[in-house]
Design a protein around this motif. Sequence first.
Motif, mmCIF file in Angstrom:
data_model
loop_
_atom_site.group_PDB
_atom_site.id
_atom_site.type_symbol
_atom_site.label_atom_id
_atom_site.label_comp_id
_atom_site.label_asym_id
_atom_site.label_seq_id
_atom_site.Cartn_x
_atom_site.Cartn_y
_atom_site.Cartn_z
ATOM 1 N N UNK A 117 0.824 -1.206 0.000
ATOM 2 C CA UNK A 117 0.000 0.000 0.000
ATOM 3 C C UNK A 117 0.863 1.264 0.000
ATOM 4 N N UNK A 118 0.822 1.997 -1.084
ATOM 5 C CA UNK A 118 1.436 3.322 -1.123
ATOM 6 C C UNK A 118 0.520 4.280 -0.374
ATOM 7 N N UNK A 119 1.030 4.893 0.675
ATOM 8 C CA UNK A 119 0.165 5.647 1.559
ATOM 9 C C UNK A 119 -0.049 7.085 1.093
ATOM 10 N N UNK A 120 -1.150 7.650 1.544
ATOM 11 C CA UNK A 120 -1.529 9.008 1.157
ATOM 12 C C UNK A 120 -0.467 10.012 1.581
ATOM 13 N N UNK A 162 -0.984 6.874 -4.754
ATOM 14 C CA UNK A 162 -1.660 6.338 -3.575
ATOM 15 C C UNK A 162 -2.435 5.076 -3.962
ATOM 16 N N UNK A 163 -2.367 4.056 -3.097
ATOM 17 C CA UNK A 163 -3.088 2.816 -3.341
ATOM 18 C C UNK A 163 -2.147 1.643 -3.530
ATOM 19 N N UNK A 164 -2.686 0.542 -3.992
ATOM 20 C CA UNK A 164 -1.929 -0.705 -4.114
ATOM 21 C C UNK A 164 -0.921 -0.626 -5.253
ATOM 22 N N UNK A 165 0.352 -0.844 -4.929
ATOM 23 C CA UNK A 165 1.408 -0.815 -5.945
ATOM 24 C C UNK A 165 1.220 -1.930 -6.967
#
Length: 286
Positions: free
Chosen positions: A134-137, A148-151
């Motif tokens: 998870x790439x965070x906000x 942002x979201x799932x790599x």
Amino acid sequence: MATKKRVKYKLSKNEVTPNFTRDWVEFENPENLEEIFKCDLTWLTSYWQCIYGNGCCGIDKEKPNAGCCSDGAYYTSKEDEARVLKAAKKLTKADWQFYDQARPKKSGGKLKISEIGLDKERKTRKTKGSCIFLNQVGYEAPGYSGSFGCALHHLAVKENTNMTITKPDICWQLPLRRSWESREMGGREITVVVIGEYERLAWGEGGADLDWYCTSNSEAHVGKIPVYQSSNVELIALMGEKGYAQLVKHCDSRMAAIAATRKAQKRHELPLFVIHPATKAAQERG
């Protein structure tokens, strides 16, 4: 005989109560005559769509931006883990916030993307409170240009492939749920493959306490097309092309019958069909 206590659910705002009536259809698997498909038409013809990053509050109110990635995904098999590992190797530092954390300590070692969960099963690692993918906000770093979201989700988009190739099984299947039942017919045991909704009950004992903001929430039932169409790739992966083709015929017939009934009755009450209550609530809200 002791009776079980009714489970009390901590319902999220605009979430419909579980265990409502549903319409089902059964048909023989065209590719395996020893199987029957049992499909939830109420769910598959609903207008749910994923609103992750667009209003979804996830499954943990303490981590609203994590969506359903709060813990990490449990693998369904060794093959599932191997496929995710293969996809992870394609991620770069520009794509993935936790690229460095996943690096092996020794040159040539395996990426550190997995761990043992609380139930002693293998899953994706939890890093900084959420799944390692998870790439965070709001994250920024030199050389990082990811979203942002799932790599792994972004990788599939980048490579113009499907999520079934890059993401763990549980992740690309959600909010669909495939389960199995057995049925005795004519002295034979037939496998019943159930295609339904991944509602909060499917999470097991912990499901009662989730902040479930997904399939049962009317705010997510705002799709332009029904689930059996929007999730066609996933359903084909779960049922096979011939099985899915049969499902489409049943769903198309149901949709046409609902439209005809509405036109004839000139109202939205459809006693012959069970409409998903979250879709119904969304439509009534306008």
